[in-house]
Motif scaffolding. Structure first.
Motif, PDB file in Angstrom:
ATOM      1  N   GLU A 147      13.915   4.513  -2.644  1.00 32.17           N
ATOM      2  CA  GLU A 147      14.327   3.719  -3.883  1.00 32.17           C
ATOM      3  C   GLU A 147      12.514   3.193  -4.520  1.00 32.17           C
ATOM      4  OE1 GLU A 147      16.425   0.696  -2.137  1.00 32.17           O
ATOM      5  OE2 GLU A 147      17.919   3.178  -2.085  1.00 32.17           O
ATOM      6  N   ILE A 148      12.192   2.841  -5.650  1.00 34.31           N
ATOM      7  CA  ILE A 148      11.901   1.945  -6.086  1.00 34.31           C
ATOM      8  C   ILE A 148      11.288   0.922  -7.039  1.00 34.31           C
ATOM      9  CG2 ILE A 148      10.485   4.312  -7.283  1.00 34.31           C
ATOM     10  CD1 ILE A 148       8.085   3.666  -7.282  1.00 34.31           C
ATOM     11  N   TRP A 149      11.660  -0.204  -7.280  1.00 38.14           N
ATOM     12  CA  TRP A 149      11.608  -0.871  -8.038  1.00 38.14           C
ATOM     13  C   TRP A 149      10.759  -1.377  -8.667  1.00 38.14           C
ATOM     14  CZ3 TRP A 149      13.027  -1.127  -2.967  1.00 38.14           C
ATOM     15  CH2 TRP A 149      13.240  -2.510  -3.053  1.00 38.14           C
ATOM     16  N   VAL A 150      10.562  -3.064  -9.662  1.00 34.42           N
ATOM     17  CA  VAL A 150       9.773  -3.539  -9.579  1.00 34.42           C
ATOM     18  C   VAL A 150      10.497  -4.841  -9.915  1.00 34.42           C
ATOM     19  CG1 VAL A 150       9.358  -3.207 -12.078  1.00 34.42           C
ATOM     20  CG2 VAL A 150       7.702  -4.229 -10.890  1.00 34.42           C
ATOM     21  N   GLU A 151       9.369  -5.938  -9.320  1.00 34.70           N
ATOM     22  CA  GLU A 151      10.127  -7.063  -9.546  1.00 34.70           C
ATOM     23  C   GLU A 151       8.992  -8.470  -9.909  1.00 34.70           C
ATOM     24  OE1 GLU A 151      11.423  -8.508  -5.724  1.00 34.70           O
ATOM     25  OE2 GLU A 151      12.846  -7.455  -5.500  1.00 34.70           O
ATOM     26  N   SER A 152       8.955  -8.860 -11.176  1.00 30.94           N
ATOM     27  CA  SER A 152       7.782  -9.156 -11.766  1.00 30.94           C
ATOM     28  C   SER A 152       8.179 -10.308 -12.650  1.00 30.94           C
ATOM     29  CB  SER A 152       7.906  -8.381 -12.883  1.00 30.94           C
ATOM     30  OG  SER A 152       6.369  -8.101 -14.028  1.00 30.94           O
ATOM     31  N   VAL A 153       6.938 -10.803 -13.380  1.00 30.56           N
ATOM     32  CA  VAL A 153       7.688 -12.584 -14.684  1.00 30.56           C
ATOM     33  C   VAL A 153       6.078 -11.835 -15.385  1.00 30.56           C
ATOM     34  CG1 VAL A 153       7.727 -14.675 -14.652  1.00 30.56           C
ATOM     35  CG2 VAL A 153       8.092 -13.859 -12.185  1.00 30.56           C
ATOM     36  N   LEU A 154       6.869 -12.050 -16.578  1.00 28.25           N
ATOM     37  CA  LEU A 154       5.920 -12.096 -17.507  1.00 28.25           C
ATOM     38  C   LEU A 154       4.456 -12.649 -17.233  1.00 28.25           C
ATOM     39  CD1 LEU A 154       5.059  -9.635 -19.943  1.00 28.25           C
ATOM     40  CD2 LEU A 154       6.251 -11.604 -21.403  1.00 28.25           C
ATOM     41  N   GLY A 155       3.256 -12.471 -17.073  1.00 30.17           N
ATOM     42  CA  GLY A 155       1.959 -13.234 -17.169  1.00 30.17           C
ATOM     43  C   GLY A 155       1.809 -13.974 -16.072  1.00 30.17           C
ATOM     44  N   LYS A 156       2.457 -13.187 -14.991  1.00 33.02           N
ATOM     45  CA  LYS A 156       1.989 -14.402 -13.935  1.00 33.02           C
ATOM     46  C   LYS A 156       2.158 -13.143 -11.756  1.00 33.02           C
ATOM     47  CE  LYS A 156       3.962 -18.677 -13.809  1.00 33.02           C
ATOM     48  NZ  LYS A 156       4.253 -19.274 -14.224  1.00 33.02           N
ATOM     49  N   GLY A 157       2.775 -11.388 -13.331  1.00 33.58           N
ATOM     50  CA  GLY A 157       1.760 -11.067 -11.811  1.00 33.58           C
ATOM     51  C   GLY A 157       3.471  -9.726 -12.170  1.00 33.58           C
ATOM     52  N   SER A 158       3.350  -8.777 -11.210  1.00 32.88           N
ATOM     53  CA  SER A 158       4.042  -8.013 -10.301  1.00 32.88           C
ATOM     54  C   SER A 158       4.414  -7.450  -8.988  1.00 32.88           C
ATOM     55  CB  SER A 158       4.189  -6.210 -11.417  1.00 32.88           C
ATOM     56  OG  SER A 158       3.699  -6.832 -12.695  1.00 32.88           O
ATOM     57  N   GLU A 159       5.458  -7.189  -8.496  1.00 30.23           N
ATOM     58  CA  GLU A 159       4.992  -6.660  -7.533  1.00 30.23           C
ATOM     59  C   GLU A 159       5.942  -5.285  -6.871  1.00 30.23           C
ATOM     60  OE1 GLU A 159       6.564 -10.086  -4.282  1.00 30.23           O
ATOM     61  OE2 GLU A 159       7.550  -8.583  -3.203  1.00 30.23           O
ATOM     62  N   PHE A 160       5.316  -3.922  -6.831  1.00 25.34           N
ATOM     63  CA  PHE A 160       5.922  -2.745  -7.127  1.00 25.34           C
ATOM     64  C   PHE A 160       6.514  -2.659  -5.710  1.00 25.34           C
ATOM     65  CE2 PHE A 160       4.518  -2.405 -11.209  1.00 25.34           C
ATOM     66  CZ  PHE A 160       5.418  -2.061 -12.114  1.00 25.34           C
ATOM     67  N   ILE A 161       7.234  -1.845  -5.806  1.00 22.88           N
ATOM     68  CA  ILE A 161       8.058  -1.855  -3.953  1.00 22.88           C
ATOM     69  C   ILE A 161       8.557  -0.475  -3.580  1.00 22.88           C
ATOM     70  CG2 ILE A 161       9.425  -2.728  -2.310  1.00 22.88           C
ATOM     71  CD1 ILE A 161       9.920  -5.791  -3.982  1.00 22.88           C
ATOM     72  N   PHE A 162       8.255  -0.013  -2.765  1.00 20.98           N
ATOM     73  CA  PHE A 162       9.496   1.417  -2.787  1.00 20.98           C
ATOM     74  C   PHE A 162       9.705   1.543  -1.168  1.00 20.98           C
ATOM     75  CE2 PHE A 162       5.155   3.836  -2.355  1.00 20.98           C
ATOM     76  CZ  PHE A 162       5.541   4.301  -1.020  1.00 20.98           C
ATOM     77  N   SER A 163      10.434   1.601  -0.988  1.00 19.77           N
ATOM     78  CA  SER A 163      11.104   1.980   0.208  1.00 19.77           C
ATOM     79  C   SER A 163      11.429   3.532   0.763  1.00 19.77           C
ATOM     80  CB  SER A 163      12.532   0.982   0.251  1.00 19.77           C
ATOM     81  OG  SER A 163      13.680   1.144   1.150  1.00 19.77           O
TER      82      SER A 163
END
Ligand code: ADP
Length: 390
Positions: A367-383
């Motif tokens: 799986e691949i997904w992103v957790e993010s807050v606009l203007g603050k940054g992103s965390e792209f994760i794959f498992s």
């Protein structure tokens, strides 16, 4: 001329009564001028379920639906028949047991020689089966029409997406090509001016590096397009082997470190040593490279942190930036083909990288997904599952 032997003038009314009574496929009955039932044949009994003694003397509105009675429809029918001589329609009627049937109705006004209304003859046929078949056909047509409309809309969308892609892709290809052409012109000009032998080796090396940068960009674009075409044609294949994802991440990081340095981006890494999986080394390198490129592109030059670890028999890789971030509504969309969450005049791109990443990871049962807050940054994760079987 002699009369045919089977019709005797004095027995004609009785003969016709027997004839009407014997008809079973049609309900044939007489109404008085106010709509009260005066006769009832076998067809009427079969169709509506009433025996003659149950229904003779009742008003014919007994067979109508509540809605029709509220609208005074039975009276309207008699008025029309009386005015025009005959009234025909198709509509729902009610049987004795309360069930509905689709009736074809003909009401004929019966008038005496002076034109005075004596009553009505009513002939009713059960067309429920035909009505059901017609309705089914109408439904089928409507479903087909809807499907055609949906398919047309899908095709129109696909054509629009393709047109947009061609336009963006041409633009994306043109930018490095124009830069290369320009650089070449400048070099030709310089060689003509000072002579090739007089150009300092350091300068030549810089020229080559700058050329390489543009060429790499071109190669990446063309590779992405080739991957998309392979995916579309179902020709995207994985080479499975036992691999250590930690080594893959490390190798890609080594390749990308210079880019982070050139862009003044701090890169920190936390890798667990042995992260064994079964997968396609080249394709997984491509995923990590894509996510790292994006962390540079969209990272606002802020620090990037890369983590690879093992959790519940899964190998997890995270690429964490503190860049522009992604609006919540776009978190899934960015993994679709051609979908971007930034205007193309702000940061260039084809909107294919994450789509290709998703295809690669899903083909590894991951799986691949992103957790993010606009203007603050992103965390792209794959498992990925440890030791995946593909
Ligand atoms: P491209 O970069 O060519 O647009 P991608 O498929 O790699 O294509 O990314 C799709 C979109 O996802 C990008 O256009 C951008 O809007 C968003 N995106 C990707 N990575 C990041 C990131 N690290 N931070 C913020 N947005 C990102």
């Amino acid at each position: 001329m002699p009369k045919p032997p089977f019709v005797k003038s004095d027995s004609t009314p009785e003969f016709f009564r027997l004839l009407v009574d014997a008809v079973v496929d049609y309900a044939i009955f007489a109404l008085d001028s106010h709509g009260y039932i005066m006769s009832w044949n076998k067809g009427a009994q079969r169709l509506k379920g009433y025996a003659p003694d149950e229904i003779i003397g009742k008003h014919f509105s007994t067979f109508y639906t509540e809605e029709d009675i509220k609208k005074n429809h039975p009276e309207f029918e008699l008025e029309q028949a009386s005015l025009n001589g005959v009234y025909k329609e198709e509509g729902w009627r009610i049987r004795k047991d309360g069930t509905r049937f689709w009736a074809s109705v003909v009401i004929t006004a019966l008038k005496d020689t002076e034109g005075k209304l004596q009553g009505f003859a009513k002939v009713t046929r059960d067309l429920t089966e035909k009505k059901m078949a017609d309705d089914a056909l109408i439904d089928l047509n409507a479903t087909l029409e809807k499907r055609v409309e949906e398919r047309t809309a899908e095709l129109e969308k696909a054509v629009a997406a393709r047109d947009q892609f061609v336009s963006i892709a041409s633009h994306e290809l043109k930018t490095p090509l124009t830069t290369l052409k320009l650089q070449n012109e400048l070099r030709k000009h310089e060689i003509a001016k000072v002579g090739a032998a007089n150009i300092a080796p350091a300068k030549i090396e810089k020229m080559i590096q700058s050329n390489e940068k543009q060429l790499e960009r071109l190669i990446r674009l063309v590779d992405d397009m080739l991957d998309i075409s392979r995916l579309t044609l179902g020709k995207f294949q994985l080479e499975k082997e036992n691999i250590n994802l930690a080594t893959i991440v490390e190798d890609v990081l080594d390749r990308y470190r210079p880019q982070f340095e050139t862009n003044g981006i701090e890169l920190t890494v936390n890798l667990t040593a042995d992260l064994f999986i079964q997968g396609d080394k080249f394709r997984l390198e491509q995923v990590v490279a894509n996510l790292l490129t994006n962390s540079i592109k969209y990272g606002n030059s802020m620090p990037v942190h890369v983590v690879a670890l093992k959790e519940n028999q899964r190998v997890i890789v995270k690429i964490i930036d503190q860049g522009i971030g992604i609006d919540e509504k776009n978190l899934y969309r960015v993994f679709e083909q051609f979908e971007r969450a930034v205007p193309s005049n702000m940061i260039s791109g084809l909107g294919l990288g994450l789509y290709i990443c998703r295809q690669i990871i899903e083909a590894h049962h991951g799986e691949i997904w992103v957790e993010s807050v606009l203007g603050k940054g992103s965390e792209f994760i794959f498992s990925l599952p440890e030791k995946t079987v593909i």
